[in-house]
Design a protein around this motif. Structure first.
Motif, PDB file in Angstrom:
ATOM      1  N   ASP A  87       8.471  -8.532   6.431  1.00 12.34           N
ATOM      2  CA  ASP A  87       8.006  -8.549   7.822  1.00 12.34           C
ATOM      3  C   ASP A  87       8.328  -7.241   8.534  1.00 12.34           C
ATOM      4  N   ASP A  88       9.510  -6.680   8.275  1.00 11.34           N
ATOM      5  CA  ASP A  88       9.872  -5.398   8.883  1.00 11.34           C
ATOM      6  C   ASP A  88       8.899  -4.308   8.452  1.00 11.34           C
ATOM      7  N   ALA A  89       8.602  -4.263   7.153  1.00 11.11           N
ATOM      8  CA  ALA A  89       7.690  -3.234   6.641  1.00 11.11           C
ATOM      9  C   ALA A  89       6.295  -3.387   7.244  1.00 11.11           C
ATOM     10  N   ARG A  90       5.801  -4.631   7.319  1.00 12.96           N
ATOM     11  CA  ARG A  90       4.475  -4.849   7.907  1.00 12.96           C
ATOM     12  C   ARG A  90       4.445  -4.434   9.371  1.00 12.96           C
ATOM     13  N   ARG A  91       5.511  -4.700  10.079  1.00 14.40           N
ATOM     14  CA  ARG A  91       5.559  -4.326  11.493  1.00 14.40           C
ATOM     15  C   ARG A  91       5.555  -2.805  11.661  1.00 14.40           C
ATOM     16  N   ILE A  92       6.232  -2.111  10.781  1.00 16.00           N
ATOM     17  CA  ILE A  92       6.326  -0.655  10.880  1.00 16.00           C
ATOM     18  C   ILE A  92       4.972   0.006  10.646  1.00 16.00           C
ATOM     19  N   VAL A  93       4.229  -0.479   9.647  1.00 14.59           N
ATOM     20  CA  VAL A  93       2.976   0.190   9.260  1.00 14.59           C
ATOM     21  C   VAL A  93       1.722  -0.530   9.760  1.00 14.59           C
ATOM     22  N   SER A  94       1.910  -1.653  10.463  1.00 13.72           N
ATOM     23  CA  SER A  94       0.787  -2.406  11.048  1.00 13.72           C
ATOM     24  C   SER A  94      -0.194  -2.896   9.987  1.00 13.72           C
ATOM     25  N   THR A  95       0.335  -3.544   8.958  1.00  9.33           N
ATOM     26  CA  THR A  95      -0.511  -4.183   7.950  1.00  9.33           C
ATOM     27  C   THR A  95      -0.244  -5.690   7.979  1.00  9.33           C
ATOM     28  N   SER A  96      -1.048  -6.440   7.231  1.00  5.39           N
ATOM     29  CA  SER A  96      -0.907  -7.896   7.252  1.00  5.39           C
ATOM     30  C   SER A  96      -0.841  -8.506   5.856  1.00  5.39           C
ATOM     31  N   GLY A  97      -0.840  -7.680   4.816  1.00  4.66           N
ATOM     32  CA  GLY A  97      -0.871  -8.189   3.451  1.00  4.66           C
ATOM     33  C   GLY A  97       0.481  -8.125   2.765  1.00  4.66           C
ATOM     34  N   PRO A  98       0.481  -8.192   1.425  1.00  2.00           N
ATOM     35  CA  PRO A  98       1.731  -8.167   0.664  1.00  2.00           C
ATOM     36  C   PRO A  98       2.486  -6.849   0.824  1.00  2.00           C
ATOM     37  N   VAL A  99       3.788  -6.920   0.619  1.00  5.68           N
ATOM     38  CA  VAL A  99       4.646  -5.730   0.588  1.00  5.68           C
ATOM     39  C   VAL A  99       5.441  -5.778  -0.706  1.00  5.68           C
ATOM     40  N   ARG A 100       5.306  -4.742  -1.508  1.00  6.94           N
ATOM     41  CA  ARG A 100       6.017  -4.677  -2.784  1.00  6.94           C
ATOM     42  C   ARG A 100       6.928  -3.458  -2.796  1.00  6.94           C
TER      43      ARG A 100
END
Length: 323
Positions: A87-100
């Motif tokens: 969730d932190d990574a998605r918030r930083i880069v403004s994406t909504s999909g998986p984070v690996r």
């Protein structure tokens, strides 16, 4: 003081790792025959084996490579301590999909991760990653343990150097970085572009997918002593560079307390320059240096000058006694 602390830390790590290795051996001895998560096709961690190659051309030629193992972790399914959450990574880069997260997991009480990368995807259909939209680099220096995290475009980006990674490199270079979307293989390359030494250093990781797992015991055995080996290679190659009379440089904090702010300023200037070149290319303005401009204009954030902002970049300070 630092030298004594380093020796004491080495001794403590050896004792701790030996004890935890014994516990790991006992776990292997008494494990059940049926490994429920060891070979599952949809494991939370993809396992990669490959090689890291470093090549320095100036001021002294120096090259080496070593075998390495990495995990590509689905952070929604397997959060890792001391790293960003999905969730932190998605918030930083403004994406909504998986984070690996591509990283070397901690092994028998010891962690050593010069570079970890968060791959942030746009959302797609069920079971699909979607398009790789943005990456976050997580760089940690040795032996200080400082860390910097910053965003970059995966296909190609140019970043003003934000961290004193090696005592044999100054802070003046820019990092040209590329990270392809991981699949059956993965590729990451970083080269240093220096104002006087030119493109004098390249580091690259090539690796192949060898399995997947969600089983903690398999992860522990697959990465047994991997961080220790990476640390040993780092110190060994530093000794070889020192024996080649490559100049040893003090940490920039002893010379300039504002070196981080200056790195951010240089990065903003770099992004502004690249944006200007992109506009020239879009307007079909040709010159004798068209090829050079095309190469530079690949290092972009897909924003125009009017929307140009500072790159997301944060630091974690070193712990005592390096602080």
């Amino acid at each position: 003081m630092e030298a004594l602390y380093l020796l004491a830390s080495l001794a403590a790590t050896l004792v701790t790792s030996a004890f935890q290795s014994l516990l790991l051996f006992l776990r292997l001895l008494f494990q059940h025959r049926h490994d429920s998560g060891g070979g599952c096709a949809d494991g939370a961690a993809r396992l990669y084996e490959g090689r890291v190659r470093h090549s320095r051309r100036r001021p002294a030629a120096h090259a080496f490579e070593y075998p390495v193992r990495y995990a590509l972790v689905d952070l929604d399914r397997l959060p890792l301590p001391d790293h960003l959450s999905a969730d932190d990574a998605r918030r930083i880069v403004s994406t909504s999909g998986p984070v690996r997260l591509l990283t070397i997991p901690k092994s028998v009480g010891y962690a050593q991760n010069p570079l970890s990368i968060y791959y942030c995807y746009d959302s797609a259909g069920q079971g699909q990653d979607g398009e790789l939209r943005m990456c976050i680099a997580e760089v940690t220096n040795t032996p200080w343990g400082e860390r910097v995290m910053f965003t970059f475009q995966p296909d190609s980006d140019l970043v003003a150097k934000p961290l004193h990674v090696s005592p044999f490199m100054d802070m003046l270079g820019n990092w040209s970085i590329r990270a392809d979307a991981p699949g059956d293989s993965l590729y990451v390359v970083i080269s240093v572009q220096h104002p006087t030494l030119g493109n004098y250093f390249t580091a690259a990781l090539h690796a192949k997918l060898v399995g997947q797992t969600s089983n903690s015991l398999r992860l522990a055995t697959f990465f047994w002593l991997m961080p220790h080996k990476v640390a040993a290679w780092i110190y060994w190659e530093a000794l070889r560079l020192w024996l080649k009379n490559v100049k040893f440089l003090d940490h920039p904090r002893y010379l300039n307390l504002n070196y981080r702010d200056e790195a951010l300023k240089r990065d903003l200037e770099l992004r502004s320059s690249c944006s200007f070149l992109r506009e020239q290319k879009a307007n079909n303005q040709r010159s004798s240096s068209t090829d050079e401009k095309s190469e530079i204009s690949d290092h972009l954030d897909n924003k125009g000058n009017e929307n140009l902002t500072r790159r997301w970049c944060v630091w974690r300070d070193a712990q005592w006694p390096w602080s």
